[in-house]
Design an enzyme around this catalytic site. Structure first.
Site, PDB file in Angstrom:
ATOM      1  N   ARG A   1       0.818  -1.247  -0.020  1.00 36.67           N
ATOM      2  CA  ARG A   1       0.025   0.065  -0.029  1.00 36.67           C
ATOM      3  C   ARG A   1       0.846   1.396  -0.070  1.00 36.67           C
ATOM      4  O   ARG A   1       0.567   2.244  -0.760  1.00 36.67           O
ATOM      5  CB  ARG A   1      -1.017   0.052   1.239  1.00 36.67           C
ATOM      6  CG  ARG A   1      -2.000  -1.115   1.043  1.00 36.67           C
ATOM      7  CD  ARG A   1      -3.137  -0.712   2.339  1.00 36.67           C
ATOM      8  NE  ARG A   1      -3.960  -2.007   2.250  1.00 36.67           N
ATOM      9  CZ  ARG A   1      -5.034  -2.108   1.543  1.00 36.67           C
ATOM     10  NH1 ARG A   1      -5.037  -1.234   0.327  1.00 36.67           N
ATOM     11  NH2 ARG A   1      -5.551  -3.255   1.686  1.00 36.67           N
TER      12      ARG A   1
ATOM     13  N   ARG B   1     -10.016   1.500  -2.620  1.00 41.74           N
ATOM     14  CA  ARG B   1      -8.593   1.073  -1.628  1.00 41.74           C
ATOM     15  C   ARG B   1      -8.571   1.844  -0.602  1.00 41.74           C
ATOM     16  O   ARG B   1      -8.866   3.259  -0.238  1.00 41.74           O
ATOM     17  CB  ARG B   1      -7.496   1.450  -2.541  1.00 41.74           C
ATOM     18  CG  ARG B   1      -7.452   0.559  -3.842  1.00 41.74           C
ATOM     19  CD  ARG B   1      -6.086   0.805  -4.471  1.00 41.74           C
ATOM     20  NE  ARG B   1      -4.832   0.396  -3.801  1.00 41.74           N
ATOM     21  CZ  ARG B   1      -4.625  -0.494  -3.425  1.00 41.74           C
ATOM     22  NH1 ARG B   1      -4.859  -1.678  -3.948  1.00 41.74           N
ATOM     23  NH2 ARG B   1      -3.577  -0.748  -2.524  1.00 41.74           N
TER      24      ARG B   1
ATOM     25  N   ASN C   1     -13.425  12.372   1.075  1.00 38.87           N
ATOM     26  CA  ASN C   1     -14.023  10.953   0.547  1.00 38.87           C
ATOM     27  C   ASN C   1     -15.588  11.181   0.495  1.00 38.87           C
ATOM     28  O   ASN C   1     -15.919  11.934   1.355  1.00 38.87           O
ATOM     29  CB  ASN C   1     -13.604  10.109   1.257  1.00 38.87           C
ATOM     30  CG  ASN C   1     -14.272   8.593   0.795  1.00 38.87           C
ATOM     31  OD1 ASN C   1     -14.251   8.244  -0.248  1.00 38.87           O
ATOM     32  ND2 ASN C   1     -14.716   7.856   1.927  1.00 38.87           N
TER      33      ASN C   1
ATOM     34  N   HIS D   1     -19.034   8.868   1.000  1.00 36.28           N
ATOM     35  CA  HIS D   1     -19.644   7.386   1.495  1.00 36.28           C
ATOM     36  C   HIS D   1     -21.260   7.382   1.285  1.00 36.28           C
ATOM     37  O   HIS D   1     -21.653   8.157   1.819  1.00 36.28           O
ATOM     38  CB  HIS D   1     -18.923   7.267   2.865  1.00 36.28           C
ATOM     39  CG  HIS D   1     -19.432   5.763   3.251  1.00 36.28           C
ATOM     40  ND1 HIS D   1     -18.505   4.624   2.951  1.00 36.28           N
ATOM     41  CD2 HIS D   1     -20.338   5.311   4.134  1.00 36.28           C
ATOM     42  CE1 HIS D   1     -19.324   3.555   3.511  1.00 36.28           C
ATOM     43  NE2 HIS D   1     -20.309   4.143   4.270  1.00 36.28           N
TER      44      HIS D   1
ATOM     45  N   ASP E   1      -9.106  10.481   7.417  1.00 31.97           N
ATOM     46  CA  ASP E   1      -8.003  10.312   8.130  1.00 31.97           C
ATOM     47  C   ASP E   1      -7.638   8.964   8.191  1.00 31.97           C
ATOM     48  O   ASP E   1      -8.006   8.304   7.040  1.00 31.97           O
ATOM     49  CB  ASP E   1      -8.394  10.755   9.697  1.00 31.97           C
ATOM     50  CG  ASP E   1      -9.560   9.620  10.213  1.00 31.97           C
ATOM     51  OD1 ASP E   1      -9.849   8.673   9.551  1.00 31.97           O
ATOM     52  OD2 ASP E   1     -10.158  10.037  11.099  1.00 31.97           O
TER      53      ASP E   1
ATOM     54  N   GLY F   1      -8.596   6.086   9.549  1.00 32.40           N
ATOM     55  CA  GLY F   1      -9.291   5.078   9.850  1.00 32.40           C
ATOM     56  C   GLY F   1     -10.243   4.898   8.454  1.00 32.40           C
ATOM     57  O   GLY F   1      -9.912   5.587   7.467  1.00 32.40           O
TER      58      GLY F   1
ATOM     59  N   HIS G   1     -27.085   8.391  -5.266  1.00 28.48           N
ATOM     60  CA  HIS G   1     -26.162   9.004  -5.990  1.00 28.48           C
ATOM     61  C   HIS G   1     -26.469  10.407  -6.368  1.00 28.48           C
ATOM     62  O   HIS G   1     -25.872  11.204  -6.517  1.00 28.48           O
ATOM     63  CB  HIS G   1     -26.147   8.210  -7.501  1.00 28.48           C
ATOM     64  CG  HIS G   1     -24.975   7.177  -7.506  1.00 28.48           C
ATOM     65  ND1 HIS G   1     -24.834   5.812  -7.785  1.00 28.48           N
ATOM     66  CD2 HIS G   1     -23.481   7.758  -7.332  1.00 28.48           C
ATOM     67  CE1 HIS G   1     -23.779   5.599  -7.756  1.00 28.48           C
ATOM     68  NE2 HIS G   1     -22.829   6.669  -7.707  1.00 28.48           N
TER      69      HIS G   1
HETATM   70  C1  GAR Z   1     -20.402   6.204  -4.748  1.00 28.39           C
HETATM   71  O1  GAR Z   1     -21.751   6.044  -4.465  1.00 28.39           O
HETATM   72  C2  GAR Z   1     -19.456   6.277  -3.494  1.00 28.39           C
HETATM   73  O2  GAR Z   1     -20.236   6.896  -2.429  1.00 28.39           O
HETATM   74  C3  GAR Z   1     -19.350   5.052  -3.131  1.00 28.39           C
HETATM   75  O3  GAR Z   1     -18.744   4.497  -4.721  1.00 28.39           O
HETATM   76  C4  GAR Z   1     -19.766   5.036  -5.463  1.00 28.39           C
HETATM   77  C5  GAR Z   1     -19.053   5.701  -6.659  1.00 28.39           C
HETATM   78  O4  GAR Z   1     -19.827   6.054  -7.679  1.00 28.39           O
HETATM   79  N1  GAR Z   1     -18.072   4.928  -2.529  1.00 28.39           N
HETATM   80  C6  GAR Z   1     -17.753   4.048  -1.486  1.00 28.39           C
HETATM   81  O5  GAR Z   1     -18.680   3.139  -1.170  1.00 28.39           O
HETATM   82  C7  GAR Z   1     -16.537   4.325  -0.623  1.00 28.39           C
HETATM   83  N2  GAR Z   1     -16.801   3.339   0.757  1.00 28.39           N
HETATM   84  P1  GAR Z   1     -19.151   6.895  -8.929  1.00 28.39           P
HETATM   85  O6  GAR Z   1     -18.022   5.966  -9.439  1.00 28.39           O
HETATM   86  O7  GAR Z   1     -20.512   6.750  -9.919  1.00 28.39           O
HETATM   87  O8  GAR Z   1     -18.938   8.411  -8.478  1.00 28.39           O
END
Ligand code: GAR
Length: 218
Positions: free
Chosen positions: A68, A94, A110, A112, A144, A146, A174
């Site tokens: 990593r 990742r 990020n 989520h 951070d 975590g 989305h």
């Molecule tokens: C999004 O819903 C984002 O919140 C999620 O991946 C998707 C990417 O969508 N992220 C995670 O789950 C991270 N833990 P996109 O490629 O269409 O932007």
């Protein structure tokens, strides 16, 4: 005029959040410019979206690195090489290390697909459906060390409907992500974010509101 912040966006998949950020930025609604998109997967559609808009698209496979830290060092080199000031993780599947975080202190965001701290990690929409909560949503936060634990900048609430599947719920989440991520980037670019303990303070604040969401409705 607010100076445009240079964004480096990391993705692993479709890149619909990338598209929302590019669209707002091209319409002049966002003081940000996506200067490079990096994916760890060669088939990530995010690469095509970037190229279509003349943005440098880089595929950097994690399989070519010993671990990593080594991978993150390569990410840092590419991001710094493009003058990136803000790193935006958008569906980047990742775990990142202090190598990246130390290179961009308080400048890695990020998104989520849940109301953190509920349902961190993978399959957040499925976790919410299985738990039976009536509302979920999305969260943009500083990253951070975590997993999905950093200080929260903005959240949007999405009701869970009786017939929801992972797909239908993800679609509505989305929709909110495409509004909240650009807004978080706007606040960052305007220099309005600061962190006190776990709390993100927003200079200039926002109008107080009685808005609430009750689900099922009363
Ligand atoms: C999004 O819903 C984002 O919140 C999620 O991946 C998707 C990417 O969508 N992220 C995670 O789950 C991270 N833990 P996109 O490629 O269409 O932007």
């Amino acid at each position: 005029m607010v100076k445009k912040v240079k964004v480096g966006l990391l993705a692993s998949g479709n890149g619909s959040n990338l598209q929302a950020i590019i669209d707002q930025s091209e319409r002049g609604e966002l003081p940000a410019e996506v200067v490079c998109v990096i994916t760890n997967r060669s088939d990530a559609f995010a690469l095509e979206r970037a190229r279509k808009h003349g943005i440098t698209a880089i595929h950097l496979s994690h399989r070519d690195f010993s671990g990593r830290e080594a991978y993150d060092a390569a990410l840092v080199a590419a991001l710094k090489g493009h003058g990136v000031e803000l790193v935006v993780l958008a569906g980047f599947m990742r775990i990142i290390t202090t190598v990246l975080l130390d290179a961009f202190p308080l400048a890695v965001l990020n998104i989520h697909p849940a109301l953190l701290p509920s349902f961190p990690g993978l399959d957040a929409q499925q976790q919410a459906l299985e738990y039976g909560v009536k509302v979920t949503g999305c969260t943009v936060h500083f990253v951070d060390e975590g997993t999905d634990t950093g200080p929260i900048i903005i959240q949007a609430v999405v009701p869970i409907l009786p017939d929801d599947t992972v797909e239908s719920l993800s679609l509505r989440i989305h929709h909110q992500e495409h509004k909240t991520y650009p807004e978080a980037i706007r606040l960052f670019a305007q220099g309005r974010l600061s962190v006190k303990g776990r709390r993100v303070m927003i200079a200039g604040g926002h109008a107080s509101s009685d808005a609430s969401l009750i689900n099922p409705p009363v």
